[in-house]
Design a protein around this motif. Structure first.
Motif, PDB file in Angstrom:
ATOM      1  N   THR A 259      25.967 -12.174  32.230  1.00 15.92           N
ATOM      2  CA  THR A 259      24.732 -12.497  32.948  1.00 15.92           C
ATOM      3  C   THR A 259      24.565 -14.007  32.973  1.00 15.92           C
ATOM      4  O   THR A 259      24.651 -14.672  31.947  1.00 15.92           O
ATOM      5  CB  THR A 259      23.509 -11.850  32.266  1.00 15.92           C
ATOM      6  OG1 THR A 259      23.722 -10.437  32.156  1.00 15.92           O
ATOM      7  CG2 THR A 259      22.251 -12.099  33.073  1.00 15.92           C
ATOM      8  N   GLU A 338      19.217 -14.378  38.698  1.00 13.02           N
ATOM      9  CA  GLU A 338      20.416 -14.201  37.881  1.00 13.02           C
ATOM     10  C   GLU A 338      21.309 -13.128  38.497  1.00 13.02           C
ATOM     11  O   GLU A 338      20.826 -12.211  39.164  1.00 13.02           O
ATOM     12  CB  GLU A 338      20.054 -13.776  36.450  1.00 13.02           C
ATOM     13  CG  GLU A 338      19.316 -14.838  35.660  1.00 13.02           C
ATOM     14  CD  GLU A 338      19.054 -14.412  34.221  1.00 13.02           C
ATOM     15  OE1 GLU A 338      19.132 -15.272  33.330  1.00 13.02           O
ATOM     16  OE2 GLU A 338      18.769 -13.209  33.998  1.00 13.02           O
ATOM     17  N   ILE A 340      24.659 -10.431  37.509  1.00  9.78           N
ATOM     18  CA  ILE A 340      25.425  -9.785  36.445  1.00  9.78           C
ATOM     19  C   ILE A 340      26.841  -9.573  36.961  1.00  9.78           C
ATOM     20  O   ILE A 340      27.038  -8.946  38.002  1.00  9.78           O
ATOM     21  CB  ILE A 340      24.791  -8.436  36.041  1.00  9.78           C
ATOM     22  CG1 ILE A 340      23.354  -8.657  35.558  1.00  9.78           C
ATOM     23  CG2 ILE A 340      25.622  -7.742  34.966  1.00  9.78           C
ATOM     24  CD1 ILE A 340      22.542  -7.374  35.425  1.00  9.78           C
ATOM     25  N   SER A 355      20.379  -9.260  39.231  1.00  8.03           N
ATOM     26  CA  SER A 355      19.673  -8.840  38.016  1.00  8.03           C
ATOM     27  C   SER A 355      18.485  -7.948  38.356  1.00  8.03           C
ATOM     28  O   SER A 355      18.101  -7.087  37.562  1.00  8.03           O
ATOM     29  CB  SER A 355      19.196 -10.078  37.244  1.00  8.03           C
ATOM     30  OG  SER A 355      18.385 -10.895  38.080  1.00  8.03           O
TER      31      SER A 355
END
Length: 374
Positions: A259, A338, A340, A355
């Motif tokens: 992440t 963000e 992943i 995210s």
């Protein structure tokens, strides 16, 4: 025939329509806009023979119904930069001339017989229908368009695949190296159906769709599609053929999860990428603990670059290679804070997911790895 229209409204409509017109056309009249005045409403059409855009607008006034065609470039150049004001068209169909007057002047342009303009045929057989919010369709096209291919040998890869199932609508694009799959759970059908939208009409829709939340209706069969949105309609020829089984290439056991801040990773990649080899554009991702290290090298020109950044990583230490420019495209087409990144091993595809998923949707992007020269 005489009618009056708002200059800015007309200019806005014509600029949107002009994007469908090719610089070179199989029929000379396809370089024209088609004007059709019916009961104080102006219906405008532009086409490249495979894609047709229709739109309409209210007229300030008109004294008769009628149809004519006028060159797109000449008209756009003539009204470009007009401030908001009424423009009056005085069209003489016998002499094939249109006199166009505005506040401080007058110009005239030749017109052509509208009967020569090709007519698009409505879809009548084997119709399937999808109804979805325009902003959802626009977002899915925006996310997918960059991943389409330019492959003469596999034309099915050159468009966006719409796969309608009892559970969801999947919107998919892939060039064999990267893949985008969007699931829209609010759109379903008991009867599965699918179509491949070519790149050009997809790009046109991207610009035509309003983000106002209104609904878009897509009617399609095996060969053609008709997309009705707001005050317009796009009709297009579809790509025929069977799309590859996209689900089979999406790995299910990528247990190493990374992440990272999307914008920070994007900025780091843009700094490191210029140092990668021009032909391969290879960037090494090495992740261990809470550190992601990006490495690029071009030994032919004695160039190297390394950058480290903080991340949240659960998994085994790993080095994996990705094409820098393609990874930048993937990150650019997300809008989350963000991302992943899910990895299995250096030889298997990596998944990039936001995210936070858009409401009622599931988005993932896949990136094939490149061989590292260790």
């Amino acid at each position: 025939m005489r009618f009056t229209v708002s200059s800015t409204a007309l200019s806005s409509k014509l600029n949107a329509l002009a994007k469908v017109i090719n610089s070179k056309n199989s029929l000379p009249i396809l370089a024209d806009f088609l004007f059709d005045i019916q009961d104080n409403v102006l219906y405008l059409t532009a086409s490249d023979s495979e894609n047709v855009i229709n739109t309409q607008m209210e007229l300030t006034e008109s004294d008769a119904n009628g149809r004519f065609a006028i060159n797109n470039h000449d008209l756009l150049e003539a009204i470009k930069g007009f401030s908001e004001q009424p423009i009056t068209f005085d069209v003489n169909l016998q002499d094939n001339i249109a006199k166009i007057s505005y506040q401080n002047g007058l110009f005239s342009l030749p017109v052509e017989n509208a009967d020569e303009y090709p007519q698009s045929q409505p879809i009548t057989e084997g119709i399937n229908t999808i109804v979805m919010p325009s902003n959802v369709l626009a977002d899915n096209i925006n996310r997918s368009l960059f991943a389409t291919a330019q492959d003469e040998l596999r034309p099915v890869m050159n468009g966006i695949y719409f796969d309608l199932t009892p559970e969801h609508l999947a919107v998919v694009a892939s060039d064999g190296h990267k893949l985008v799959r969007n699931k829209v759970f609010t759109v379903q059908s008991e009867q599965p159906a699918s179509f491949i939208l070519p790149k050009k009409p997809a790009g046109l829709l991207k610009n035509l769709l309003q983000k106002d939340g209104g609904d878009v209706e897509i009617k399609f069969n095996e060969r053609n599609a008709e997309i009705n949105y707001g005050d317009g309609r796009l009709s297009c020829r579809l790509i025929e053929g069977r799309y590859p089984n996209y689900n089979s290439v999406i790995p299910q056991n990528n247990t190493n999860t990374l992440t990272v801040d999307r914008l920070a990773l994007l900025a780091a990649l843009r700094r490191v990428q210029p140092f990668a080899n021009d032909s391969s554009n290879l960037i090494r991702f090495h992740v261990e603990g809470s550190t992601l290290q990006l490495d690029a090298e071009d030994f032919d020109f004695s160039k190297t670059a390394t950058e480290r950044m903080i991340c949240d990583y659960n998994g085994q230490p790993m080095s994996i290679g990705f094409k820098g420019s393609a990874f930048i495209e993937i990150l650019t087409n997300f809008d989350c804070e963000e991302v992943i990144i899910q990895l299995a091993d250096p030889s298997r595809a990596g998944l990039v997911i936001p995210s936070e998923q858009p409401e009622g949707q599931d988005v993932l992007m896949l990136m094939m790895p490149m061989l590292l020269n260790d």
